[in-house]
Motif scaffolding. Structure first.
Motif, PDB file in Angstrom:
ATOM      1  N   ASN A 204      33.292  48.021  35.662  1.00 26.43           N
ATOM      2  CA  ASN A 204      34.264  47.382  36.544  1.00 26.43           C
ATOM      3  C   ASN A 204      34.800  46.107  35.889  1.00 26.43           C
ATOM      4  OD1 ASN A 204      32.563  45.082  37.220  1.00 26.43           O
ATOM      5  ND2 ASN A 204      31.362  46.492  38.500  1.00 26.43           N
ATOM      6  N   ARG A 205      35.771  45.485  36.521  1.00 25.22           N
ATOM      7  CA  ARG A 205      36.470  44.364  35.894  1.00 25.22           C
ATOM      8  C   ARG A 205      35.695  43.061  35.932  1.00 25.22           C
ATOM      9  NH1 ARG A 205      40.751  41.330  39.694  1.00 25.22           N
ATOM     10  NH2 ARG A 205      40.024  39.721  38.270  1.00 25.22           N
ATOM     11  N   TRP A 206      34.549  43.011  36.636  1.00 24.69           N
ATOM     12  CA  TRP A 206      33.884  41.724  36.855  1.00 24.69           C
ATOM     13  C   TRP A 206      32.929  41.357  35.723  1.00 24.69           C
ATOM     14  CZ3 TRP A 206      36.839  39.563  40.074  1.00 24.69           C
ATOM     15  CH2 TRP A 206      37.443  40.298  41.097  1.00 24.69           C
ATOM     16  N   ARG A 223      37.712  40.261  31.474  1.00 23.97           N
ATOM     17  CA  ARG A 223      38.383  40.949  32.580  1.00 23.97           C
ATOM     18  C   ARG A 223      38.097  40.291  33.923  1.00 23.97           C
ATOM     19  NH1 ARG A 223      36.660  46.823  32.714  1.00 23.97           N
ATOM     20  NH2 ARG A 223      38.453  46.969  34.146  1.00 23.97           N
ATOM     21  N   GLY A 227      41.664  40.269  34.769  1.00 22.23           N
ATOM     22  CA  GLY A 227      41.897  41.490  35.539  1.00 22.23           C
ATOM     23  C   GLY A 227      42.497  42.598  34.715  1.00 22.23           C
ATOM     24  N   SER A 228      42.412  42.525  33.390  1.00 24.38           N
ATOM     25  CA  SER A 228      43.045  43.492  32.491  1.00 24.38           C
ATOM     26  C   SER A 228      42.334  44.837  32.510  1.00 24.38           C
ATOM     27  CB  SER A 228      43.076  42.924  31.073  1.00 24.38           C
ATOM     28  OG  SER A 228      41.749  42.685  30.634  1.00 24.38           O
ATOM     29  N   ASP A 229      42.946  45.818  31.849  1.00 24.67           N
ATOM     30  CA  ASP A 229      42.381  47.160  31.764  1.00 24.67           C
ATOM     31  C   ASP A 229      41.146  47.166  30.865  1.00 24.67           C
ATOM     32  OD1 ASP A 229      44.384  48.164  33.382  1.00 24.67           O
ATOM     33  OD2 ASP A 229      45.693  48.699  31.681  1.00 24.67           O
ATOM     34  N   PRO A 230      40.271  48.168  31.043  1.00 25.16           N
ATOM     35  CA  PRO A 230      39.082  48.261  30.172  1.00 25.16           C
ATOM     36  C   PRO A 230      39.485  48.536  28.723  1.00 25.16           C
ATOM     37  CG  PRO A 230      39.304  50.238  31.532  1.00 25.16           C
ATOM     38  CD  PRO A 230      40.296  49.251  32.047  1.00 25.16           C
TER      39      PRO A 230
END
Length: 631
Positions: A204-206, A223, A227-230
């Motif tokens: 996840n993004r956290w 991220r 909040g960017s993509d993996p």
């Protein structure tokens, strides 16, 4: 201990086969072992009452009365009452150990304040003539989840574990443990993702992610902030995903363009409170630990009218313990030399991803023997105290039946006459056996598969079944003490007929049975199975005196047609009545003289073929043992 049972069983064994038992190497030998069983009338039946699992079954005198009555009604002869469990808390009135009700552990507060479960069970068991043995977990002193128990009050007691972990090493030399590979990332974890398993990071993004291609950091994406993509997992690299403390480490130590290593292993020693186990094990060779456990045993036998003591967790936690400075010092004393490379001269842990390999060093076998020697020494100390305090007290223990693997726990529960044919055993390993110190032994035959055929069908070793493990255990103990096969009822949940088969198999292939645990009998309502399977009264080998067994044996032989004339039976029974009178009146000089006359009678009957040769040999063997006791 009651050495007569050892001699008796050995004599039965030698009358049944013509060559000594060797390690079972084929199914023919296994079948031979399974055929070496004693009378169906001589079987011990033991029910274990776990302390924490049965809080709500035993937390009032009324509930105890109900449970003990049920126990008696199904022909159980012995209760093992867990009075000090793996957390170090106790269920009796102790001046030494903390009471269950004072623990921070979940549900323990439901145990009534000041409640003396041991006294309550003893009072009820006495009404039915049931034997009560107090079980003491000796080398586990805390719960790791709740960080509670005596091991946390005495951190110096804790065992030291040898561990190895995969690490990431930054260009500046700082390292961070990799918690796992290709799994979901949790709090404060650093997880590594490989291209064989993932095209992109699944986290996840956290958190923060680090892309590594051919050992060079090509991208770092926080991220949790952006909040960017993996990130994509490179074909020739990995992605590191970090959260919490691990994320902070990444931010402080890694930069794009840096070289980074993620294929190294770091060895370390950690205390039991940091080791991933619910039990917090102590170091069994510390004098303060041993003294503490012995004080608890002494407190129980002096303050309560128990019939004996059972030891549980009387072992090392596993093969990774104990690697403290004290253990190194004592090991060097044991081998009479220094350990130049510690612990690699014992063994080295090598990691390949999550796969672990133990690479044995030149002192590996000596280390195995050393640990078994340490546990044997404690058993000898406990046995000496218990039987010097009261020779009629029982002394027993529970162990796992998986003997080929149990050396990991530093335990050799075999007879000293049994030499294991395994590559981990030294030529002198057999000297560390402790079966001879016990009045009986309970082995956990904890398998769902009942027969050897069932384990064979699954391509498992024969001892991965109740039958096979019972046969192996009987071979290993080599008739040094009665052995009771033990069952874990939870393994048969939903399958009462498999449980019924397991009961029959354990009882018929050993000298009795132990059932773990009461809570499952209650939850599954399987008392009716025991009532049906135990409908025939039996006598427990560990409860019988030598003279009582001599009387029992004559009755068995009479019923089995071992006497060829009624007069032969009458003369033997008359002698036994006279012996009983002398024993009851403590006229031991007369008893010894009459017992020698009894042996002469047996010899006369044997010479005149009034008694079978097998019966004669058995009765003479037991009579000789009785003479040693009475003289």
């Amino acid at each position: 201990m009651k050495k007569w049972i050892s001699i008796l069983l050995i004599s039965i064994l030698m009358m049944s086969i013509t060559t000594p038992i060797q390690a079972a190497s084929d199914k023919g030998q296994e079948q031979e072992l399974s055929d070496l069983t004693d009378s169906d009338n001589m079987k011990g039946r033991v029910l274990w009452y776990d302390l924490s699992a049965n809080i709500h079954n035993l937390d009032t005198p009324e509930k105890v009365a109900d449970i003990v009555e049920k126990t008696a009604n199904v022909n159980i002869d012995t209760i093992v009452l867990d009075v000090k469990n793996y957390t170090g808390f106790v269920g009796y009135d102790s001046d030494i150990a903390p009471h269950m009700s004072t623990a921070e552990i979940a549900n323990y507060s439901d145990f009534p304040e000041g409640y003396d479960l041991l006294a309550t069970v003893l009072e009820e068991a006495d009404k039915y003539g049931l034997e009560v043995l107090a079980n003491v977990n000796v080398f586990s002193e805390g719960n790791n989840t709740y960080k509670d128990g005596p091991a946390f009050d005495n951190p110096e007691w804790q065992s030291q574990f040898y561990t190895a972990v995969n690490i990431v090493e930054a260009a500046n030399g700082e390292t961070m443990e990799i918690d796992d590979f290709n799994t979901e990332r949790g709090n404060d974890q650093l997880i590594l993702y490989t291209p064989e398993e993932h095209e992109v990071s699944p986290s996840n993004r956290w958190g923060i992610e680090v892309q590594v291609d051919e050992g060079i950091i090509t991208n770092i994406e926080d991220r949790a902030t952006t909040g960017s993509d993996p990130l994509t997992v490179p074909e020739n690299g990995v992605v590191l995903s970090a959260h919490g403390d691990a994320r902070t480490w990444v931010l402080e130590n890694l930069e794009v363009g840096d070289e980074v290593s993620y294929d190294q292993t770091e060895s370390t020693f950690i205390p039991a409170s940091e080791y991933p186990s619910s039990s917090v094990f102590t170091n069994p060779i510390r004098e303060d630990v041993k003294n503490y456990e012995m004080r608890i045993i002494e407190e129980i036998v002096t303050n309560y009218d128990v019939d004996g003591i059972v030891l549980d967790r009387a072992r090392y936690a596993n093969q990774y313990a104990d690697f403290s400075d004290l253990s190194r010092e004592k090991f060097e004393e044991y081998i009479g030399d220094t350990v130049a490379n510690w612990p690699e001269d014992i063994y080295e842990i090598q990691m390949d991803g999550t796969e672990e390999t133990i690479v044995e060093g030149p002192l590996y076998k000596d280390w195995i023997e050393f640990r078994a020697h340490n546990i044997q020494s404690f058993f000898k100390e406990a046995e000496d105290f218990i039987h010097s305090y009261d020779e009629d007290l029982m002394f027993s223990t529970y162990v796992g039946s998986w003997y080929p693997l149990y050396y990991h726990e530093g335990v050799n529960w075999a007879s000293q006459t049994y030499q294991p044919d395994y590559d981990w055993a030294t030529d002198s390993y057999h000297e560390t056996g402790y079966a001879e110190y016990l009045d009986f032994l309970m082995t956990g035959n904890y398998y769902y598969e009942v027969s050897i055929d069932e384990s064979d069908a699954l391509d498992l070793p024969y001892w991965y079944s109740v039958e096979g493990s019972a046969n192996l255990a009987m071979e290993v103990v080599n008739y040094a003490t009665p052995l009771y096969g033990s069952l874990y009822l939870e393994q048969y949940n939903g399958d009462p007929e498999q449980f019924r088969r397991a009961v029959r198999t354990a009882e018929s292939n050993t000298n009795g049975i132990m059932l773990f645990d009461l809570v499952h009998l209650e939850d599954y309502d399987w008392w009716y199975i025991l009532e049906e399977e135990f409908s025939k009264d039996t006598k427990a080998p560990h409860q019988m005196s030598t003279f009582a067994y001599l009387q029992f044996l004559v009755d068995e032989m009479k019923d089995g047609g071992e006497f060829n004339e009624e007069d032969a039976i009458r003369h033997v029974e008359t002698h036994l009545k006279t012996l009983a009178h002398y024993e009851n009146t403590d006229s031991m000089d007369k008893a010894v003289k009459h017992l020698n006359g009894f042996k002469s009678l047996l010899e006369h009957q044997n010479n005149n073929e009034l008694i079978s040769e097998t019966a004669y040999n058995k009765l003479i063997s037991v009579s000789d043992t009785l003479l040693e006791e009475w003289q």
